[in-house]
Design a protein around this motif. Structure first.
Motif, PDB file in Angstrom:
ATOM      1  N   ARG A 164       7.602  17.439   0.448  1.00 20.22           N
ATOM      2  CA  ARG A 164       6.410  16.591   0.516  1.00 20.22           C
ATOM      3  C   ARG A 164       6.856  15.168   0.852  1.00 20.22           C
ATOM      4  O   ARG A 164       8.060  14.884   0.822  1.00 20.22           O
ATOM      5  CB  ARG A 164       5.669  16.586  -0.824  1.00 20.22           C
ATOM      6  CG  ARG A 164       5.223  17.965  -1.229  1.00 20.22           C
ATOM      7  CD  ARG A 164       4.521  18.030  -2.581  1.00 20.22           C
ATOM      8  NE  ARG A 164       4.375  19.424  -2.926  1.00 20.22           N
ATOM      9  CZ  ARG A 164       3.483  20.234  -2.357  1.00 20.22           C
ATOM     10  NH1 ARG A 164       2.623  19.750  -1.467  1.00 20.22           N
ATOM     11  NH2 ARG A 164       3.412  21.512  -2.685  1.00 20.22           N
ATOM     12  N   PHE A 167       5.112   8.707  -5.489  1.00 21.22           N
ATOM     13  CA  PHE A 167       5.287   7.278  -5.800  1.00 21.22           C
ATOM     14  C   PHE A 167       6.283   7.055  -6.946  1.00 21.22           C
ATOM     15  O   PHE A 167       6.462   5.939  -7.396  1.00 21.22           O
ATOM     16  CB  PHE A 167       3.955   6.571  -6.103  1.00 21.22           C
ATOM     17  CG  PHE A 167       2.893   6.928  -5.109  1.00 21.22           C
ATOM     18  CD1 PHE A 167       3.175   6.904  -3.739  1.00 21.22           C
ATOM     19  CD2 PHE A 167       1.613   7.304  -5.500  1.00 21.22           C
ATOM     20  CE1 PHE A 167       2.191   7.239  -2.797  1.00 21.22           C
ATOM     21  CE2 PHE A 167       0.643   7.639  -4.565  1.00 21.22           C
ATOM     22  CZ  PHE A 167       0.939   7.603  -3.219  1.00 21.22           C
ATOM     23  N   GLU A 169       0.840  -1.211   0.000  1.00 26.99           N
ATOM     24  CA  GLU A 169       0.000   0.000   0.000  1.00 26.99           C
ATOM     25  C   GLU A 169       0.874   1.261   0.000  1.00 26.99           C
ATOM     26  O   GLU A 169       1.924   1.296   0.632  1.00 26.99           O
ATOM     27  CB  GLU A 169      -0.861  -0.029   1.269  1.00 26.99           C
ATOM     28  CG  GLU A 169      -1.791   1.147   1.402  1.00 26.99           C
ATOM     29  CD  GLU A 169      -2.696   0.994   2.643  1.00 26.99           C
ATOM     30  OE1 GLU A 169      -2.647  -0.071   3.302  1.00 26.99           O
ATOM     31  OE2 GLU A 169      -3.425   1.948   2.946  1.00 26.99           O
ATOM     32  N   ILE A 214       0.806   5.651   0.410  1.00 29.32           N
ATOM     33  CA  ILE A 214       0.056   6.775   0.977  1.00 29.32           C
ATOM     34  C   ILE A 214       0.749   8.071   0.583  1.00 29.32           C
ATOM     35  O   ILE A 214       1.935   8.254   0.866  1.00 29.32           O
ATOM     36  CB  ILE A 214       0.000   6.683   2.521  1.00 29.32           C
ATOM     37  CG1 ILE A 214      -0.620   5.363   2.959  1.00 29.32           C
ATOM     38  CG2 ILE A 214      -0.752   7.877   3.112  1.00 29.32           C
ATOM     39  CD1 ILE A 214      -0.252   4.950   4.368  1.00 29.32           C
ATOM     40  N   ASP A 215       0.010   8.951  -0.064  1.00 28.38           N
ATOM     41  CA  ASP A 215       0.506  10.300  -0.350  1.00 28.38           C
ATOM     42  C   ASP A 215       0.125  11.179   0.840  1.00 28.38           C
ATOM     43  O   ASP A 215      -1.052  11.338   1.136  1.00 28.38           O
ATOM     44  CB  ASP A 215      -0.138  10.833  -1.636  1.00 28.38           C
ATOM     45  CG  ASP A 215       0.288  12.258  -1.948  1.00 28.38           C
ATOM     46  OD1 ASP A 215       1.056  12.850  -1.159  1.00 28.38           O
ATOM     47  OD2 ASP A 215      -0.164  12.790  -2.982  1.00 28.38           O
ATOM     48  N   HIS A 216       1.120  11.749   1.516  1.00 28.70           N
ATOM     49  CA  HIS A 216       0.814  12.481   2.755  1.00 28.70           C
ATOM     50  C   HIS A 216       0.313  13.898   2.510  1.00 28.70           C
ATOM     51  O   HIS A 216       0.084  14.650   3.448  1.00 28.70           O
ATOM     52  CB  HIS A 216       2.016  12.450   3.693  1.00 28.70           C
ATOM     53  CG  HIS A 216       2.378  11.060   4.082  1.00 28.70           C
ATOM     54  ND1 HIS A 216       1.516  10.240   4.767  1.00 28.70           N
ATOM     55  CD2 HIS A 216       3.493  10.321   3.852  1.00 28.70           C
ATOM     56  CE1 HIS A 216       2.093   9.054   4.952  1.00 28.70           C
ATOM     57  NE2 HIS A 216       3.283   9.074   4.401  1.00 28.70           N
TER      58      HIS A 216
END
Lengths: 343, 343, 343
Positions: free
Chosen positions: A286, A318, A202, A204-206
């Motif tokens: 980021r 990603f 999995e 996750i873009d924070h």
């Protein structure tokens, strides 16, 4: 001249020697508050004594990365003052929380040496240990750096390359004594997602970004008594840029990862890390995370997630490396760590 | 994506519901020191334990506005992440001083909802309460914000507009237990002017100015764990400006008001406030005050002044609105509060 | 207008009067942490409780210069708000360490006055004393400033010029009670050089440089509650520069001097000092030291060094004045102080 520290050169290291680093440090609520002012850190266990106590700890510890920075900062004058590059980390373990009032000191054992083929520099591996005022080890980790030789022609030492684990096994991790997540308050922690909600693979873009400033990274780096000149002196480089301490990027990315990983409360293992590209004032940091592995720890309600944390300045989330296998220019950090999360 | 907090939209609020905000916070001398480093704060009661003790308190509390910022900051992820505007404050009361070692948490009750006529957004009223580790309320206040709707076409809720006091009565104010100004030391406090020396209608130009910097407002805003992106990410707006947290302007103006109001020691009531125009890095903040009302509190030696505190960036002092009734462009803040002062 | 502090003018001082300065201050671990974040301070005695205890002190004190800044900052509204120049320091002595939890206040006795021949200003000499919450004096020093007259034509006072020692004798210095360097740990302190290794006339280039930023010097100056407008308001000068508080340069230079003087642990005497040229944001501060004198103190293992500490922005180290006897433009600070060092 003679009285200032010129730093060590490659010839000055011997495998097996232990270097006691100078300037022990007592931490207080001041370091805690500054950590929260410098990074958007919100993990509840490091923000609230009451929350930490509800998890079985005596009080809210200093952020794990703040402890790392204090231990690391002391090594700079002996290990990396003449370093050409910080090459990697391995086998990092947080063994005991650090609380306000604790006094930390560091020492490093030289565990490997290998001269480069150009004869001008070499790689030094050290295992650094941070201890508190009771002589208890609070963390240890391996770091290797490329260090200049004093004289290009000097004899090369026997090459000794340490055998390092690419990844810590969950059995290598130390769960802080007393930690118990069975009564964990997900509302106060900020997110409902628990260990079982995360899947290997999995991502996750924070989401959030922070544009960094000179004053901030210098205050952070000084707070850890890291004195590497490149972070402070704008006259050193032709472009007038001060190179931001890689640890500043680590802390910023970890704090940003709260948004999506609010319950990845404690860092207990550092499997590896690369400072892929430099960070300068004005860059907007980021972060994104990939879940690499999951494990149970045996402690009550405590699971472990192995996470890849990537810090970027722009670029698509990603994305990491190009077709040539090299990090893309917008990637600043690629960190592999173990965190503890309620099950 | 799914794991990060998207914030609430207008449709997600129901009148009567209570939202418990995440990330409780223990404050220490670190937050106190940072408050003094970030603002020119000099009110003696918040600077010296000995002075506070001479006024009947056990120690010097955290600045009232710091307590407000901590309580407020926790509400941001639930209340104002998708806010289009922060419309107002009312009925704010400081009920109990916050001391180093206290742990604060916040919750908000939704007390009003009204969809805008454009169907794209609505106004949400909340009454927010900050509590300490003993469950005692340290402050509460009403705030209303304009929040985006998730879908423009969704059904409008019944409009409920709370009945709010335009101004708190002196009988609504809570004087901290034990507070006694009969032995007040005006020399140590910095000015001779007492309650009787101020007249309703009097105006004071606080004279000093502070040019604000990106690093400072970001450190302040992070310290209160306020995570609204616009304060940190310079890539969000086309002009590259980061919008400065309105609370930063409130604290700066209040600290500047020491010069002329050194004895307006404690803030006990917030009648209202408008963030009239945005503040950006490079602006020079100035402040002026108008005395709006006076009252006795019944506590020994303790009077109350109702004050309008205006923060500006340039422009003439004592100018506020144009002929059109709108705030002039140099006005950033118009705050209406009650402070306690020795009689 | 009438309620804000206009500052004192030359006519407002009388030799023999004592001015009690406002806004006492309790210091904590927060001020300690901020000092380490703002300056590259690494002297072990001010970094570690355990190290300080091994030297006979109860805990690690606040940096001597932080104590100085707190005491000094309180004098600004009464002494230097209308000052045209800060002319000099003399007879400064640190009498007792300041620990977290202490509350400091300041008072100044006017000890000299001399109107300038132009009739527009005059020189005011004050002896300032900082006291803790037990009424113990923690430090005192003499400072003289050139202050504007309110009216050019007003009568001149009798000229009284105090008789000040050009240099404190070692017998004037106060070694903190209990200080014992016989078990001093040179490894933890960071350098092997002891008192006997320094020779009178020796010079040390401290090598490192720090490029200073607006946010940092304003945070530092505010932390000491120094409110002189020129440090904060970029609109005051035509060039838009904020003048950096001279004490910021002192602290930066002293911290940089760790590299070569790591064992010059405690400052106990200030013989004199000149702020030779102003410092602005963007300047890169460097420092060099000349050993001016050496003495034994009688305390166990404790020697004293008299040091000239020079802060520069560029230029060759060890250059100070031109042929005209004036400071060269790159020299910002010329400080003469006594420090304690293990023998």
């Amino acid at each position: 001249m003679a009285k200032t520290n010129p730093g060590r050169f490659f010839e000055d290291y011997t495998v097996g020697e232990t270097i006691d680093h100078a300037v022990p440090r007592t931490v207080s609520g001041g370091e805690r508050a500054l950590y929260h002012a410098l990074y958007p850190a919100r993990h509840a266990l490091y923000s609230s004594d009451a929350f930490a106590q509800s998890c079985g700890l005596p009080a809210s510890p200093l952020d794990d990365l703040a402890a790392f920075h204090v231990v690391f900062g002391k090594t700079v004058p002996d290990i990396s003052l003449n370093a050409l590059a910080n090459l990697g980390y391995a086998e990092g373990r947080w063994l005991r929380p650090v609380y306000p009032g604790d006094t930390l000191r560091s020492s490093s054992e030289v565990i490997g040496l290998k001269q480069n083929s150009n004869g001008k520099s070499g790689v030094v591996w050290v295992r650094t240990k941070g201890e508190n005022q009771r002589g208890e080890t609070v963390m240890d980790y391996v770091r290797w750096v490329m260090v200049r030789k004093r004289e290009a022609g000097s004899a090369a030492p026997e090459a000794i390359i340490p055998d390092l684990k690419p990844v810590l096994d969950v059995s290598d991790l130390v769960v802080p004594e007393g930690l118990d997540f069975t009564g964990y308050d997900f509302t106060l922690a900020g997110e409902p997602h628990r260990w079982g909600d995360y899947e290997v693979g999995e991502t996750i873009d924070h989401v959030d970004g922070v544009t960094v400033e000179e004053a901030e990274h210098m205050m952070a780096t000084r707070l850890w008594q890291n004195t590497a000149k490149v972070h402070f002196d704008a006259t050193l480089r032709e472009d007038g840029n001060r190179l931001i301490y890689g640890g500043h990027v680590i802390s910023m990315a970890r704090a940003l990862s709260f948004n999506g990983l609010a319950n990845a409360q404690m860092i207990v293992g550092l499997n590896g890390g690369a400072h892929a590209n430099p960070c300068y004032s004005g860059d907007t940091i980021r972060a994104w995370t990939e879940v690499l592995d999951k494990a149970e720890t045996g402690a009550p309600g405590v699971g472990a997630l192995r996470l890849r944390l990537v810090a970027t300045k722009g670029g698509e989330p990603f994305t990491l490396k190009g077709e040539d296998g090299k990090y893309l220019p917008h990637v600043m950090l690629d960190l592999d760590y173990w965190a503890l999360m309620p099950m």
